[in-house]
Design an enzyme around this catalytic site. Structure first.
Site, PDB file in Angstrom:
ATOM      1  N   VAL A   1      34.816  42.704  54.547  1.00 36.20           N
ATOM      2  CA  VAL A   1      35.869  42.763  53.533  1.00 36.20           C
ATOM      3  C   VAL A   1      36.837  43.912  53.807  1.00 36.20           C
ATOM      4  O   VAL A   1      38.055  43.747  53.731  1.00 36.20           O
ATOM      5  CB  VAL A   1      35.260  42.881  52.117  1.00 36.20           C
ATOM      6  CG1 VAL A   1      36.350  43.055  51.076  1.00 36.20           C
ATOM      7  CG2 VAL A   1      34.410  41.648  51.798  1.00 36.20           C
TER       8      VAL A   1
ATOM      9  N   GLU B   1      37.918  43.145  40.343  1.00 36.47           N
ATOM     10  CA  GLU B   1      38.144  41.692  40.424  1.00 36.47           C
ATOM     11  C   GLU B   1      37.281  41.040  41.500  1.00 36.47           C
ATOM     12  O   GLU B   1      36.749  39.941  41.314  1.00 36.47           O
ATOM     13  CB  GLU B   1      39.634  41.432  40.720  1.00 36.47           C
ATOM     14  CG  GLU B   1      40.026  39.972  40.760  1.00 36.47           C
ATOM     15  CD  GLU B   1      39.839  39.288  39.414  1.00 36.47           C
ATOM     16  OE1 GLU B   1      38.829  38.569  39.293  1.00 36.47           O
ATOM     17  OE2 GLU B   1      40.678  39.474  38.517  1.00 36.47           O
TER      18      GLU B   1
ATOM     19  N   VAL C   1      33.224  39.614  41.197  1.00 37.98           N
ATOM     20  CA  VAL C   1      32.748  38.325  40.662  1.00 37.98           C
ATOM     21  C   VAL C   1      33.629  37.201  41.201  1.00 37.98           C
ATOM     22  O   VAL C   1      34.849  37.244  41.050  1.00 37.98           O
ATOM     23  CB  VAL C   1      32.791  38.297  39.120  1.00 37.98           C
ATOM     24  CG1 VAL C   1      32.326  36.951  38.597  1.00 37.98           C
ATOM     25  CG2 VAL C   1      31.951  39.418  38.533  1.00 37.98           C
TER      26      VAL C   1
ATOM     27  N   LYS D   1      26.490  38.877  38.305  1.00 37.36           N
ATOM     28  CA  LYS D   1      27.882  38.526  37.988  1.00 37.36           C
ATOM     29  C   LYS D   1      28.011  38.109  36.526  1.00 37.36           C
ATOM     30  O   LYS D   1      28.981  38.469  35.851  1.00 37.36           O
ATOM     31  CB  LYS D   1      28.351  37.404  38.913  1.00 37.36           C
ATOM     32  CG  LYS D   1      28.448  37.862  40.374  1.00 37.36           C
ATOM     33  CD  LYS D   1      28.554  36.684  41.319  1.00 37.36           C
ATOM     34  CE  LYS D   1      28.717  37.131  42.767  1.00 37.36           C
ATOM     35  NZ  LYS D   1      28.509  36.001  43.718  1.00 37.36           N
TER      36      LYS D   1
END
Lengths: 434, 434
Positions: B14, B130, B133, B206
């Site tokens: 990521v 953000e 989840v 989550k």
């Protein structure tokens, strides 16, 4: 606790819903805004008309807009007057009197966006308009904030609930267009005059707003090629189903090599794809971003409370200061040059569904496929059912699905086929989502 | 143009995606932020490791976190270190050194949310999450901003892409659980150790975050009742299909009369409903708000660029100042009292799918339906197929769909049936979405 005074101008269905949320559910507004949104004025056209919302005794509706313009304590105004005038003048006066405005009026934005947004910027004010597209589906915020790290490459929406309801009824209940429209009117999904809904204009206005937001396009809504569902033949819904598709009124904005593809048209969507499964008066938007991939949004595109939900969220964002931050950077409808040009529809490629009514004798299929071949249209599948009789002899429907072909060439081929003596008038050409 | 200096801590998949968006697509960041997000530092664990993103010559990765802590010009940090420690300590140090933090680490928030959010509030900093989840699906912003005028009444999500991929493979290709898991690992959808994904823990983490946001619940993720897909029998997928349903791992948070229903469980969803049609590694969330009605979100829940898309959107929101405004009012994981209590799962009502393996002789069906009847379980449909042989004689599967019944009574009835001599071990009880 801090109190931000707000007003509602226009107490129709949506205005009443907004009043109800502000008056009955102040707790949740406080929770999200950290402030009280205090409904100070309610402006109506006819003070004598009965409304479906109970107002507190001290909040007497007025028909005098100057009570809002002149009250400097009112910071945020929900502008819920439909149509172009006096809606435009009211918007201008609200901005000039120092209010931040929240609106649900898509026609006003689609028509006068540049003027109104320029004025707001000049005056240091903001216009929030989540409710103007797809009602309760928060597509404006999602495109302008949540997907901000993406180049959006494609946007396809079912943006007119009336049309979707009518097509769903025709498909599922086998209703005729006229009966489906009547049912939509009974259920309150269609206006007495449904023209703008069913001819694709309403969807084109919303698409123009989304194209500005997502692509920086500078397009007038009435320049967007559009076909509505008012000419849709139940036979095509049936053939589509036989081929594994449903027909939906799709608003498309897609980046192509030479610019932005932009149109509203009844389109075949493969069953099982999210857009194909949108029923009744629901709206949906499928967005592709180059980083995020495909994101799909689905919800109620109209109705009192869904629309009021979007308006009040905008009022909260405005009162908190978030709208100002977003509005300033987005440069919506600004004088800035378009980031993308709209491309010539003739140069687009895509798949098509074609239906011809042809005479049932030898050589006809060869003639038609010959024309298609000469125009470079390659065929992916054909359905031909048994013959029926019309007054001029025996005719058969011929349904052809093409591979990806040039729009211009397809139009030319269909025009040429239409001139053949063995072909009856009324050929159908629909887009296929690929 | 104003320049906001930012840093990335953690250059895994990521992190590399975030770097790529910031470095290669500064133009779109500027367009949405009105500022340059200048990547000043990149902190890695191992400076010698090769990365899949090309960094500018002057941006040399460091393993020295103090270069970020001590640089007061760095305002926003993407904290992309997984796990609990040192992730927690790094988050604390970042906040203490005056940074606003953006994170994708759901486990960290689910475990240490109260501590970290309190600290951020105390220091006047913000945490944006953000990406924690549903990856590319902007569900956090939608719940906390776009739907702010609503009392959310129900939230059902497919929040674990690995599980959804595995179940889809089992259903569509007829793969066994083991083969489907292997395929998920080959395609990069599942970790080498997939336990937290397939046992429902990841989805519960989550769900805990969403329950805080949407309902003001104060729930620890490991207190959420959860069943994973690791025990799912392909037979039940087939029976479900026969009944017109698909089985999905659904995370549920729903307001009930006595509090919040909260669990993660394999659930039968009627085919054609949006949640039933979610395929492969996609995530989806169906939210019901009392004003907006049903809104459905669908997109990629994991992967480098979808997650990076969410992280960079958060970085833009933070740099612009929007995050601070939202963060301040939401009171996430605050000491404030819970707005809703979690209800006792035994008192919940719902529909159930039951499967028993029973001996094939007269009176068995009467015995079992008798037990159900005594517990007040009313039956909506039954499937019984032809007998097969096991080592103890002839057995048949008996599949029962109930009407809406009490969870506690259903559990008690199944336990009683399991003790019958004519019933083999291994009864199945699954929720049905109604």
């Amino acid at each position: 606790m801090e109190k931000v005074k707000v007003a509602i101008v226009g107490m129709g269905t949506v205005g009443s819903g907004v009043a109800r949320l502000l008056l009955d559910h102040g707790d949740r507004v406080i929770r999200h805004a950290g402030k009280i949104l205090w409904l100070e004025e309610v402006v109506v056209r006819d003070v004598k008309k009965r409304r479906d919302v109970e107002l507190p005794e001290k909040l007497v509706p007025t028909d005098d807009l100057s009570r809002v313009y002149k009250n400097d304590e009112i910071k945020v105004v929900a502008h819920l007057v439909g149509g172009l005038e006096p809606a435009r003048t009211i918007m201008i006066e609200l901005l000039k009197s120092g209010k931040d405005v929240v609106t649900a009026n898509k026609a006003l934005l689609a028509e006068h966006g540049p003027e109104l947004f320029d004025l707001a910027r000049e005056l240091g004010r903001s216009i929030a308009f989540e409710a103007s597209v797809a009602g309760g589906v928060p597509i404006i915020a999602n495109i302008s904030q949540c997907l901000s790290a993406n180049q959006i490459t494609s946007l396809r929406g079912i943006l007119n609930g009336t049309s979707n309801f009518i097509v769903s009824q025709m498909e599922e209940v086998g209703a005729s267009y006229a009966d489906a429209l009547k049912e939509a009117q009974v259920r309150g999904f269609a206006e007495a005059d449904p023209t703008l809904d069913v001819d694709g204009s309403d969807a084109a206005q919303k698409l123009a707003i989304l194209a500005h937001l997502a692509f920086g396009a500078r397009v007038q809504w009435d320049e967007i090629p559009r076909v509505g569902i008012d000419q849709l033949d139940p036979a095509d819904l049936a053939y589509a189903q036989e081929l594994g598709y449903r027909i939906k009124l799709i608003a498309t904005a897609q980046l192509r090599e030479h610019g932005l593809e932009l149109h509203v048209s009844p389109t075949l969507v493969r069953s099982g794809q999210p857009l194909a499964e949108v029923r009744e008066a629901y709206n949906a938007i499928s967005v592709v971003g180059d980083a995020v991939g495909n994101v799909f949004f689905h919800g109620l595109g109209a109705g009192q409370m869904p629309t009021a939900s979007a308006v009040v969220a905008d009022m909260i964002d405005t009162a908190v200061g978030r709208t100002a931050l977003t509005f300033r950077t987005l440069q919506l409808w600004s004088q800035a040059e378009a980031r993308v040009a709209v491309c010539d529809p003739q140069t687009l490629t895509g798949r098509y569904y074609l239906r011809f009514t042809v005479e049932d004798h030898p050589g006809v299929l060869a003639t038609i496929t010959g024309v298609l071949g000469r125009h470079g249209i390659s065929i992916s599948s054909i359905i031909q059912h048994e013959a029926s009789q019309d007054e001029n002899g025996s005719v058969v429907p011929l349904v052809i699905m093409t591979h990806t072909v040039l729009a211009g060439a397809t139009a030319a081929a269909v025009a040429e086929i239409d001139r053949l003596l063995c072909v009856r008038p009324g050929s159908v050409r629909l887009r296929v989502l690929s």
